[in-house]
Design a protein around this motif. Structure first.
Motif, short mmCIF file in Angstrom:
data_model
loop_
_atom_site.label_atom_id
_atom_site.label_comp_id
_atom_site.label_asym_id
_atom_site.label_seq_id
_atom_site.Cartn_x
_atom_site.Cartn_y
_atom_site.Cartn_z
N GLU A 170 -34.90 -31.80 96.83
CA GLU A 170 -33.81 -30.83 97.04
C GLU A 170 -32.63 -31.53 97.69
O GLU A 170 -32.78 -32.20 98.72
CB GLU A 170 -34.29 -29.68 97.92
N ASN A 171 -31.42 -31.36 97.13
CA ASN A 171 -30.28 -32.09 97.68
C ASN A 171 -29.68 -31.44 98.93
O ASN A 171 -28.71 -31.94 99.47
CB ASN A 171 -29.19 -32.28 96.61
N TRP A 172 -30.29 -30.33 99.40
CA TRP A 172 -29.87 -29.78 100.69
C TRP A 172 -30.79 -30.23 101.82
O TRP A 172 -30.65 -29.78 102.95
CB TRP A 172 -29.78 -28.25 100.65
N ASN A 173 -31.71 -31.11 101.49
CA ASN A 173 -32.49 -31.79 102.52
C ASN A 173 -31.98 -33.22 102.66
O ASN A 173 -31.02 -33.62 102.01
CB ASN A 173 -33.98 -31.80 102.15
N GLY A 174 -32.62 -34.00 103.49
CA GLY A 174 -32.22 -35.39 103.68
C GLY A 174 -33.39 -36.21 104.20
O GLY A 174 -34.54 -35.75 104.21
N ALA A 175 -33.09 -37.41 104.64
CA ALA A 175 -34.13 -38.32 105.13
C ALA A 175 -33.63 -39.07 106.35
O ALA A 175 -32.43 -39.14 106.63
CB ALA A 175 -34.53 -39.31 104.04
N ILE A 176 -34.58 -39.64 107.08
CA ILE A 176 -34.27 -40.52 108.20
C ILE A 176 -34.28 -41.95 107.69
O ILE A 176 -35.26 -42.41 107.11
CB ILE A 176 -35.29 -40.32 109.33
N GLY A 177 -33.16 -42.65 107.89
CA GLY A 177 -32.99 -43.99 107.36
C GLY A 177 -33.75 -45.05 108.14
O GLY A 177 -34.29 -44.79 109.23
N ASP A 178 -33.79 -46.26 107.59
CA ASP A 178 -34.56 -47.35 108.17
C ASP A 178 -34.11 -47.69 109.59
O ASP A 178 -34.94 -47.94 110.47
CB ASP A 178 -34.46 -48.60 107.29
N GLU A 179 -32.81 -47.74 109.80
CA GLU A 179 -32.29 -48.09 111.12
C GLU A 179 -32.70 -47.05 112.16
O GLU A 179 -33.09 -47.39 113.28
CB GLU A 179 -30.77 -48.23 111.08
N GLN A 180 -32.61 -45.78 111.78
CA GLN A 180 -33.01 -44.71 112.70
C GLN A 180 -34.51 -44.73 112.96
O GLN A 180 -34.96 -44.48 114.07
CB GLN A 180 -32.58 -43.35 112.16
N LEU A 181 -35.30 -45.04 111.92
CA LEU A 181 -36.75 -45.15 112.10
C LEU A 181 -37.10 -46.27 113.08
O LEU A 181 -38.01 -46.11 113.91
CB LEU A 181 -37.43 -45.40 110.76
N LYS A 182 -36.40 -47.37 112.98
CA LYS A 182 -36.62 -48.48 113.92
C LYS A 182 -36.30 -48.04 115.34
O LYS A 182 -37.05 -48.31 116.28
CB LYS A 182 -35.76 -49.67 113.51
N TRP A 183 -35.17 -47.33 115.50
CA TRP A 183 -34.79 -46.80 116.81
C TRP A 183 -35.84 -45.81 117.32
O TRP A 183 -36.19 -45.83 118.51
CB TRP A 183 -33.43 -46.12 116.69
#
Length: 309
Positions: free
Chosen positions: A184-197
């Motif tokens: 669904e394009n009204w959702n999103g994801a947590i990116g690699d940099e944020q996951l590392k943080w």
């Protein structure tokens, strides 16, 4: 009158009694020196105000009044903070002013989590959202006593969360086509940099003996159409840390609850689409997290095992 210059056996015993009383929990509590680590927060999800007529279940016109009622009520409680779990507004950047004129009267510090509708605004304003909401960054953390609260940005990787002329937006569109196509394009994801943080934050909290609550607009568990695109990846990360006790989110206006790997996953019901209201006070103690719901939001008790950290 002769002064006593040394302790007699009787006086010595009395002195020891005084010391024992001084350090005992009951004496400390009686003298306002309690060792209790309890505190209370206010939680609101999906106020989602837009200056437009109501549309189906989306009762836009009632949002400011319900938010005002919540602020008045929450100010009656000794709160450590109030947290809004995303979708504060919808569609128009000017709607922030309407709501912030209400929440400026909160007595407790006010924290925001970014929702998808924070970015349903003109591109020219998207980089101003965090400063408008007085956020230190799109994702951040803060500490209350023995607890660390980690606010995540689930719009980090999305088709809408960044101005269209930015490299971040172009990169996200490529990721959507190659990795997340069909979601669904009204959702999103947590990116690699944020996951590392996030991993760094969780490790730091563990090393400092802090229990953790994760704050997100988007759920990750149980399975639901509103979940982050990389919900399973994020769930795998946080499940490796026994000090993670809860995940609080909004986005699914109907609410939800599940527990997995000792973590309570709570989806708070939306303030937007109810004629009564929906918000909570949330009491933290050494044994439980007690959610006291108002209006559509139900009461809940989340049992804790803090010794398992």
């Amino acid at each position: 009158m002769k002064l006593v210059t040394k302790l007699t056996p009787t006086l010595l015993n009395q002195a020891w009694v005084f010391v024992v009383l001084l350090i005992s929990p009951s004496f400390a509590q009686a003298n306002n020196m309690s060792t209790d680590h309890s505190f209370t927060l206010g939680i609101i999800a999906d106020c989602q105000y837009a200056n437009q007529p109501d549309k189906g279940q989306r009762l836009y016109t009632s949002c400011p009044k319900k938010l005002e009622q919540a602020v008045t009520d929450l100010n009656k409680h000794p709160l450590k903070s109030v947290i809004h779990l995303g979708d504060f507004i919808d569609q128009d950047f000017k709607s922030f002013d309407t709501l912030l004129n209400i929440t400026q009267h909160l007595k407790a510090p006010f924290y925001h989590v970014l929702g998808n509708h924070e970015f349903s605004i003109a591109d020219e304003y998207k980089n101003n959202v965090t400063s408008t909401l007085n956020m230190p960054a799109r994702y951040y953390s803060f500490t209350l006593g023995d607890w660390q609260f980690i606010a995540l940005d689930g719009n980090d990787v999305s088709t809408y969360g960044w101005p269209k002329n930015t490299e971040k937006h172009k990169h996200n569109l490529a990721l959507y086509q190659t990795k997340y196509k069909g979601h669904e394009n009204w959702n999103g994801a947590i990116g690699d940099e944020q996951l590392k943080w996030l991993k760094q934050q969780l490790s730091s909290a563990k090393n400092n003996n802090k229990h953790v609550v994760l704050l997100s607009h988007f759920p990750i568990f149980p399975e639901n159409p509103h979940n982050l695109w990389n919900a399973e990846e994020v769930l795998d990360v946080i499940s490796q840390y026994k000090n993670v006790k809860a995940w609080f989110n909004g986005h699914n206006h109907d609410g939800n609850y599940a527990i997995k790997n000792g973590i309570h996953f709570v989806t708070f019901k939306a303030m937007l689409d109810t004629p009564e209201n929906a918000y909570s006070t949330v009491e933290f103690s050494d044994k439980q997290i007690k959610i006291n719901g108002v209006g559509r939001q139900q009461d809940m008790v989340l049992l804790l095992n803090l010794n398992s950290d």
